[in-house]
Design an enzyme around this catalytic site. Structure first.
Site, PDB file in Angstrom:
ATOM      1  N   HIS A 131      10.348  17.544 -16.260  1.00  0.00           N
ATOM      2  CA  HIS A 131      10.882  17.290 -17.593  1.00  0.00           C
ATOM      3  C   HIS A 131      10.333  15.976 -18.143  1.00  0.00           C
ATOM      4  CE1 HIS A 131      13.850  20.418 -16.589  1.00  0.00           C
ATOM      5  NE2 HIS A 131      14.025  20.517 -17.894  1.00  0.00           N
ATOM      6  N   LYS A 135      14.762  12.348 -19.725  1.00  0.00           N
ATOM      7  CA  LYS A 135      15.848  13.145 -19.151  1.00  0.00           C
ATOM      8  C   LYS A 135      16.614  12.313 -18.132  1.00  0.00           C
ATOM      9  CE  LYS A 135      16.934  17.678 -17.178  1.00  0.00           C
ATOM     10  NZ  LYS A 135      17.980  17.905 -18.188  1.00  0.00           N
TER      11      LYS A 135
END
Length: 242
Positions: A131, A135
């Site tokens: 990600h 995040k």
């Protein structure tokens, strides 16, 4: 046409949800972010979509209950107590909670469960996710969702089998465990791969998210499906009739 309200509308996901509502021909009932009034939004909506933060979940569920409207919970980073709150809310209203609203990921989880149920225990399972650098939780909610699917396929409990973040002298891999690895960097929207590894062969099932629009479209599809359902706790596979 439904009136759909967004909780957590100030971020990038909130903007993608608003666009998805318009693209689907629905009415955007409005949105709130930190400090907003979820009850007022709920009273003006046919269904709520919550992509805010775990700390706000109880307040948001209470608002949906008091207004008598269904709610889709896509917030990640939930702990066990949050799932208790979802279970309690589902006694009064329809609630769909998921770690990932992508229709592709929903199908991937189905395939992972099927593969885990058919391959023997001599196949090791490892889940790798990537990600963007911003995040805050790891493993991702989607990785955990896929891990749960694998564990259910094997008839086990993920909490007993999960191995996260190996480091140092870990010893040989324990048979039957499900491993997780998390990568963070750049602007990756979300990549997930489930590796099934046996002697001399490997099977990999993957999903690559190119932008947040796929999660928004899936969330709106879930919201459409949830309207008119009786009280209860629902999942994304039910939306696809899996």
């Amino acid at each position: 046409m439904a009136r759909i309200g967004i909780i957590g509308n100030a971020g990038r996901m909130g903007q993608a949800l608003e666009a998805a509502i318009m693209a689907a021909g629905h009415d955007y009932a409005g949105g709130i972010d930190k400090g907003g009034d979820p009850l007022a939004l709920a009273q003006d909506s046919d269904v709520l979509v919550d992509f805010s933060a775990p700390v706000a979940l109880e307040h948001n569920l209470d608002a949906a209950i008091h207004a008598g409207v269904p709610i889709v919970v896509g917030t990640t980073g939930l702990e066990e107590r949050h799932h208790w709150l979802v279970d309690a809310a589902a006694v009064s209203i329809p609630v769909l909670q998921t770690g990932n609203t992508s229709l592709g990921v929903t199908l991937l989880a189905h395939l992972v469960r099927e593969a885990a149920s058919r391959l023997g225990d001599d196949w090791d399972i490892e889940i790798v996710e990537a990600h963007h650098r911003m995040k805050v939780d790891a493993p991702s909610g989607t990785a955990l969702l896929l891990g749960e699917a694998a564990a259910r396929g094997r008839g086990t409990d993920l909490s007993d089998e999960a191995v996260r973040g190996r480091d140092g002298i870990t010893g040989a891999r324990v048979p039957g465990t499900i491993g997780f690895a998390s990568l963070r960097g750049g602007t990756v929207a979300g990549d997930h791969s489930v590796h099934f590894l046996a002697d001399n062969e490997r099977l990999t099932l993957s999903h690559l998210a190119e932008n947040r629009g796929i999660f928004a479209r899936g969330a709106i599809r879930a919201a459409e499906w949830l309207i008119g359902r009786p009280e209860g706790r629902y999942t994304m596979p039910e939306v696809l009739d899996l």
